[in-house]
Design a protein around this motif. Structure first.
Motif, PDB file in Angstrom:
ATOM      1  N   THR A  95       0.869  -1.178   0.000  1.00 46.43           N
ATOM      2  CA  THR A  95       0.000   0.000   0.000  1.00 46.43           C
ATOM      3  C   THR A  95       0.903   1.224   0.000  1.00 46.43           C
ATOM      4  OG1 THR A  95      -1.773  -1.112   1.212  1.00 46.43           O
ATOM      5  CG2 THR A  95      -1.789   1.298   1.201  1.00 46.43           C
ATOM      6  N   ASN A 190      -2.697  -2.311  13.125  1.00 41.17           N
ATOM      7  CA  ASN A 190      -2.901  -1.933  11.719  1.00 41.17           C
ATOM      8  C   ASN A 190      -2.825  -3.126  10.764  1.00 41.17           C
ATOM      9  OD1 ASN A 190      -2.858   0.546  12.983  1.00 41.17           O
ATOM     10  ND2 ASN A 190      -0.829   1.090  12.253  1.00 41.17           N
ATOM     11  N   TYR A 253     -13.067  -4.647   2.576  1.00 36.73           N
ATOM     12  CA  TYR A 253     -13.195  -3.712   3.695  1.00 36.73           C
ATOM     13  C   TYR A 253     -11.842  -3.162   4.108  1.00 36.73           C
ATOM     14  CZ  TYR A 253     -11.730  -7.780   6.454  1.00 36.73           C
ATOM     15  OH  TYR A 253     -11.035  -8.856   6.955  1.00 36.73           O
ATOM     16  N   HIS A 254     -11.856  -2.136   4.939  1.00 39.94           N
ATOM     17  CA  HIS A 254     -10.629  -1.543   5.463  1.00 39.94           C
ATOM     18  C   HIS A 254     -10.937  -0.836   6.774  1.00 39.94           C
ATOM     19  CE1 HIS A 254     -12.579   1.774   3.309  1.00 39.94           C
ATOM     20  NE2 HIS A 254     -11.911   2.597   4.103  1.00 39.94           N
ATOM     21  N   CYS A 255      -9.879  -0.460   7.481  1.00 40.76           N
ATOM     22  CA  CYS A 255     -10.008   0.385   8.667  1.00 40.76           C
ATOM     23  C   CYS A 255      -9.768   1.817   8.205  1.00 40.76           C
ATOM     24  CB  CYS A 255      -8.991  -0.015   9.730  1.00 40.76           C
ATOM     25  SG  CYS A 255      -8.943   1.111  11.154  1.00 40.76           S
ATOM     26  N   THR A 256     -10.726   2.689   8.430  1.00 41.55           N
ATOM     27  CA  THR A 256     -10.649   4.033   7.853  1.00 41.55           C
ATOM     28  C   THR A 256      -9.499   4.863   8.403  1.00 41.55           C
ATOM     29  OG1 THR A 256     -12.256   4.861   9.489  1.00 41.55           O
ATOM     30  CG2 THR A 256     -13.117   4.124   7.361  1.00 41.55           C
ATOM     31  N   SER A 259      -5.946   2.974   6.850  1.00 39.41           N
ATOM     32  CA  SER A 259      -5.928   2.497   5.471  1.00 39.41           C
ATOM     33  C   SER A 259      -4.599   2.800   4.785  1.00 39.41           C
ATOM     34  CB  SER A 259      -7.079   3.113   4.672  1.00 39.41           C
ATOM     35  OG  SER A 259      -7.011   4.525   4.692  1.00 39.41           O
ATOM     36  N   GLU A 260      -3.935   3.915   5.194  1.00 46.72           N
ATOM     37  CA  GLU A 260      -2.653   4.235   4.564  1.00 46.72           C
ATOM     38  C   GLU A 260      -1.573   3.232   4.938  1.00 46.72           C
ATOM     39  OE1 GLU A 260      -2.640   6.676   8.414  1.00 46.72           O
ATOM     40  OE2 GLU A 260      -4.075   6.067   6.882  1.00 46.72           O
ATOM     41  N   LYS A 264      -6.464  -3.649   5.443  1.00 46.34           N
ATOM     42  CA  LYS A 264      -7.630  -3.980   4.625  1.00 46.34           C
ATOM     43  C   LYS A 264      -7.769  -5.489   4.537  1.00 46.34           C
ATOM     44  CE  LYS A 264      -5.145  -3.687   0.188  1.00 46.34           C
ATOM     45  NZ  LYS A 264      -3.803  -3.440   0.705  1.00 46.34           N
TER      46      LYS A 264
END
Length: 270
Positions: A95, A190, A253-256, A259-260, A264
């Protein structure tokens, strides 16, 4: 003495009258300050640009928060050190997030930003019983097996004005180890594990937060009947959240807030 006293009264009266006029006209600095609304007078420009989406052969996701931040990535990818990081992460889930500079827009439409950019490169990879875990397996086949997730993050600072990378800081590798359970996804620092799995239609999947920071599960559940937006809300350390998937489909889905860093996952509902 009397004249001096009368003069003082006149001066005071002038201040009182002047102050009254200023307050009634609401042009005092304090009055004008309380009318200032940050989000109305200066807005944060956010135009997410997806530069590259993952494919079956290249699990790399690249995005920028705005056009200026995208310049940071265009500069960074030319750096030999960054290229070495990318080459060394071949086969891992990458990512790449261009998150700085932020761009601010004034009411007259003028865009301002700093000359310092930031790119976050995150490599994630997982293993089950010591073997690389690269594609979704059924929860039933993962039950009771040893899962391990690893994550490496690099912060790349970019001088946009000088068109060069000025520093690269690598963070300590994060490692998460869990005994996998059927229909359970673990949330670490994360990291989701397993980051891809197959569940049967009608089953309930539970996300458990094993870290000391809050996470959420936000994404789109796609079925033949259509799409459903799902948002778990935040759940903190040792809390969990559960959702039932009644039809065949996929849930990406992802964790808002992470996400960086590549937090996900994907569920395939069969």
């Amino acid at each position: 003495m009397r004249k001096d006293f009368l003069g003082l009264i006149a001066v005071v009266a002038a201040f009182v009258v002047g102050g009254t006029i200023l307050m009634q006209s609401k042009i005092l600095p304090e009055e004008r300050a309380q009318d200032f609304r940050t989000l109305e007078n200066i807005s944060l420009q956010s135009q997410i640009q997806v530069i590259q989406e993952p494919t079956a052969s290249d699990n790399t996701y690249i995005y920028a928060i705005n056009k200026v931040a995208r310049e940071s990535w265009e500069i960074a990818k030319q750096d030999a050190r960054v290229q070495a990081i990318l080459d060394g992460s071949n086969g891992k889930a990458l990512t790449i997030a261009a998150v700085q500079p932020s761009a601010f827009v004034s009411p007259d439409g003028k865009v301002t930003h700093s000359g310092l950019g930031q790119v976050i490169i995150t490599a994630n990879w997982q293993a089950v019983d010591g073997k690389q875990y690269a594609s979704a397996k059924s929860f039933s086949s993962l039950d009771g097996r040893q899962g391990q997730s690893r994550q490496q993050i690099w912060n790349v600072a970019v001088d946009i004005d000088r068109d060069k990378v000025i520093s690269i800081q690598g963070e300590q590798e994060r490692v998460m180890t869990e005994t996998l359970r059927a229909n359970v996804v673990y949330g670490g620092m994360n990291i989701y594990m397993p980051d891809a799995a197959v569940a049967k239609a009608g089953s309930s999947v539970r996300w458990v937060n094993e870290s000391n920071v809050p996470h959420n599960v936000v994404g789109t559940y796609k079925t033949e009947a259509g799409e459903e937006k799902i948002d778990s809300g935040f759940f903190r350390a040792n809390e969990d959240w559960e959702h039932t998937f009644s039809e065949k489909g996929t849930f990406d889905y992802h964790c808002t807030i992470h996400s960086e860093e590549g937090m996900k996952g994907r569920l395939v509902i069969s």
